[in-house]
Design a protein around this motif. Structure first.
Motif, mmCIF file in Angstrom:
data_model
loop_
_atom_site.group_PDB
_atom_site.id
_atom_site.type_symbol
_atom_site.label_atom_id
_atom_site.label_comp_id
_atom_site.label_asym_id
_atom_site.label_seq_id
_atom_site.Cartn_x
_atom_site.Cartn_y
_atom_site.Cartn_z
ATOM 1 N N ASP A 229 -10.867 81.577 36.668
ATOM 2 C CA ASP A 229 -10.645 83.028 37.139
ATOM 3 C C ASP A 229 -9.365 83.607 36.862
ATOM 4 O O ASP A 229 -8.915 84.695 36.718
ATOM 5 N N ILE B 239 -6.426 78.422 48.104
ATOM 6 C CA ILE B 239 -5.954 79.609 48.887
ATOM 7 C C ILE B 239 -5.555 80.705 47.941
ATOM 8 O O ILE B 239 -6.189 82.037 48.174
ATOM 9 N N LYS C 147 -9.082 82.191 47.637
ATOM 10 C CA LYS C 147 -9.786 82.924 48.707
ATOM 11 C C LYS C 147 -9.036 84.146 49.040
ATOM 12 O O LYS C 147 -10.064 85.084 49.298
ATOM 13 N N GLU C 148 -7.820 84.493 48.458
ATOM 14 C CA GLU C 148 -7.330 85.535 48.423
ATOM 15 C C GLU C 148 -8.111 86.408 47.490
ATOM 16 O O GLU C 148 -8.141 87.865 47.607
ATOM 17 N N ARG C 149 -8.408 86.024 46.405
ATOM 18 C CA ARG C 149 -9.095 86.820 45.418
ATOM 19 C C ARG C 149 -10.528 87.139 45.678
ATOM 20 O O ARG C 149 -11.091 88.220 45.652
ATOM 21 N N VAL D 99 -11.062 87.750 48.786
ATOM 22 C CA VAL D 99 -10.895 88.655 50.013
ATOM 23 C C VAL D 99 -11.239 90.127 49.390
ATOM 24 O O VAL D 99 -11.625 91.072 49.797
ATOM 25 N N ASP D 100 -9.943 90.198 48.107
ATOM 26 C CA ASP D 100 -9.969 91.311 47.418
ATOM 27 C C ASP D 100 -11.601 91.890 46.978
ATOM 28 O O ASP D 100 -11.850 93.131 47.297
ATOM 29 N N TYR E 48 -13.952 91.335 51.168
ATOM 30 C CA TYR E 48 -13.738 91.559 52.565
ATOM 31 C C TYR E 48 -12.439 92.658 52.898
ATOM 32 O O TYR E 48 -11.876 92.749 54.113
ATOM 33 N N THR F 186 -10.312 91.846 38.683
ATOM 34 C CA THR F 186 -9.090 92.126 39.023
ATOM 35 C C THR F 186 -8.390 91.485 37.847
ATOM 36 O O THR F 186 -7.169 91.080 37.794
#
Ligand code: SF4
Ligand code: SF4
Ligand code: FES
Ligand code: FES
Lengths: 254, 264
Positions: free
Chosen positions: A180, A224, A227-229, A231-232, A235, A252
């Motif tokens: 990713d 982590i 996980k943040e990606r 969330v983008d 969420y 992104t």
């Protein structure tokens, strides 16, 4: 300096078995795998153990030594007291074939479920142009020797066999993060990381990072950020709104 | 070699080693969760007491747990942020209640604190390679824990809170440069802001979400800086927790007159 050490080794086939006691010679500079080999040579000729490089680079000799996932060839006997009983067991999360040898095909199965690197259409191999700083993050993850100790220690599947179908394990969630983040990969992996490969099961308790013999910061640098990606994508209402207003593509890949 | 009979209940290779022990670890694996449990519980106890304690201001010091003070009736004039008190006379409860949700939410959803309390309070897992006591586990994949994903919004709020603490410290510096309390507040403001900047969401927002660092040189440099701090996130989380507790207690003790020497 040599001494007699007390060993307890798991013996058995297909899960059935027991811990067997041995007293065995240890010489200066030896590692646990050497001692297992000495047991084979002297007391237990049919003791099964998987190994290859004896240099911490092939990832074959994963086992649990005094309850901790370790590479047998990289665990020095000098780290134990001479009167200590050293317990050696196979990796707990995977089915046992015999003694210390486990069937790790779960991991190969999970690897196959992840779509491979996919460059943009029309770009031929040899035409990729990227700068070192763009691939640096992914390169950390390429140090992986596929010992599968991270997947073995992860409580999501270690303590819950039933989660295996839903969870790819840190090794392969890291693979998803690697792709990713890759500047030339065009497959969108965020939804599937969460929905098909179980990223949400990880509760970032960092055991994978603790056991990785390559010292890859799996949790901090792969799980982590991934996980943040997610969330983008899934969420974060602000990112969603921004994409709508500026007609940004949902990817992104900036 | 004997083959497992075809009619045995679980065919070979389906079964893990049937070890009875919860763990075979011989080290003191219970120390990390135990110490974490004690520290966090102490923090919660202190914070609960501090919220309901009314000695949060003694000019020019403002106790961090009650800053900003937004209620007209309970905040002395000087304690108000630029005289701004949106909560009128009707609000008579402790002022800390109005704002504490932000820093508390920030820490509660922080990736480090999650790791620490999942281990120490929920025992999931208590330590690596030690079985957890729960029979089912879905982690953060569904409600309620899926809500942890709002962490970045608390991060935005934490930036504001960090700036206010810095403002309080600067104000104290101007009014009482030689006061010990001033330097306590300055130290705390620095640590709190470093902790905020080292956040994983901050790292992601700065540039972690990009795939072509080379196209964004400034963001890439910022990311490099945040990444360095981020590697110390756990340490910063703990140190700033102690500093905020210490600074808060110090101000309250001065306000109560317990600490009363001239340069306090
Ligand atoms: S950090 Fe996540 S993936 Fe790694 S061991 Fe813990 S739960 Fe498993
Ligand atoms: S990430 Fe580390 S622990 Fe996991 S398989 Fe690779 S080398 Fe082993
Ligand atoms: S034998 Fe290759 S890693 Fe141990
Ligand atoms: S504050 Fe810890 S990860 Fe954001």
């Amino acid at each position: 300096m040599s001494y007699k050490a007390k060993f307890r080794v798991w013996r058995g086939e297909g899960g059935e078995g027991k811990l067997e006691d041995f007293t065995v010679e240890v010489n200066e500079g030896e590692v646990v795998l050497d001692i297992i080999h000495r047991l084979q040579a002297t007391q237990a000729p049919d003791l099964a153990v998987r190994w290859n490089c004896k240099a911490g680079k092939c990832g074959s000799c994963s086992m649990e030594i005094n309850g901790k996932p370790r590479l047998g060839c990289m665990t020095r006997m000098s780290t134990f007291a001479e009167d200590e009983t050293i317990t050696v067991t196979p990796m707990r999360t995977f089915p046992v074939i015999k003694d210390l040898v486990t069937d790790v095909s779960f991991n190969y199965q999970k690897a196959r479920e992840i779509p491979s690197f996919t460059p943009p259409a029309g770009v031929q191999p040899g035409e990729y142009r990227m700068q070192q700083i763009d691939v640096e993050r992914s390169q950390e993850f390429r140090k992986c020797i596929e010992c599968f100790m991270c997947n073995n220690v992860c409580h999501v599947i270690r303590d819950h066999e039933e989660n295996k179908p839903a969870f790819a394990g840190p090794r392969f969630l890291m693979r998803i993060a690697e792709l990713d983040m890759h500047p030339y990969d065009v497959v969108d992996r965020k939804d599937s990381a969460q929905e098909d490969h179980g990223l949400g099961y990880c509760n970032i308790t960092k055991c994978c990072t603790e056991v990785c013999p390559e010292h890859i910061k799996i949790t901090d640098n792969a799980l982590i950020p991934m996980k943040e990606r997610v969330v983008d994508r899934k969420y974060d209402p602000l990112v969603w709104l921004g994409d709508k207003i500026f007609k940004r593509s949902r990817s992104t890949k900036g | 070699m004997t083959q497992t009979a075809a009619d045995s209940p679980a065919p070979a290779r389906r079964q893990r080693a049937q070890l009875k022990e919860r763990t075979l670890r011989t080290d003191q694996w219970w120390r990390y969760p135990l110490v974490t449990f004690i520290i966090f519980t102490a923090f919660l106890v202190y914070a609960t007491w501090a919220i309901f304690d009314n000695d949060f201001f003694v000019a020019p010091y403002h106790a961090p747990f009650a800053s900003p003070c937004l209620a007209e009736a309970v905040c002395p004039e000087e304690a108000q942020l630029f005289g701004w008190a949106p909560f009128g006379d009707w609000y008579t409860w402790p002022p800390g209640l109005l704002i504490l949700g932000l820093p508390a939410g920030f820490r509660f959803t922080c990736y480090y604190y999650r790791k620490a309390y999942y281990r120490a309070f929920w025992l999931s897992p208590p330590a690596c390679a030690v079985n957890e006591p729960h029979s089912k586990y879905t982690g953060e994949s569904r409600f309620p824990l899926i809500l942890q994903n709002i962490h970045r919004y608390f991060f935005y709020a934490a930036i504001v809170v960090g700036l206010i603490l810095a403002y309080d410290a600067v104000k104290a510096l101007i009014e009482k440069p030689a006061g010990i309390g001033t330097w306590v507040l300055i130290g705390n403001a620095i640590l709190i802001n470093l902790y905020t900047l080292s956040c994983h969401s901050c790292r992601h927002i700065t540039a972690g979400r990009l795939n072509h660092f080379s196209k964004h040189p400034i963001r890439y440099r910022a990311w490099g800086f945040v990444s360095k701090l981020n590697a110390k996130h756990q340490e910063l989380a703990l140190i700033s927790m102690f500093s905020v507790m210490g600074a808060d207690l110090y101000v309250r003790l001065v306000a109560k007159g317990v600490i009363s020497f001239p340069f306090a």
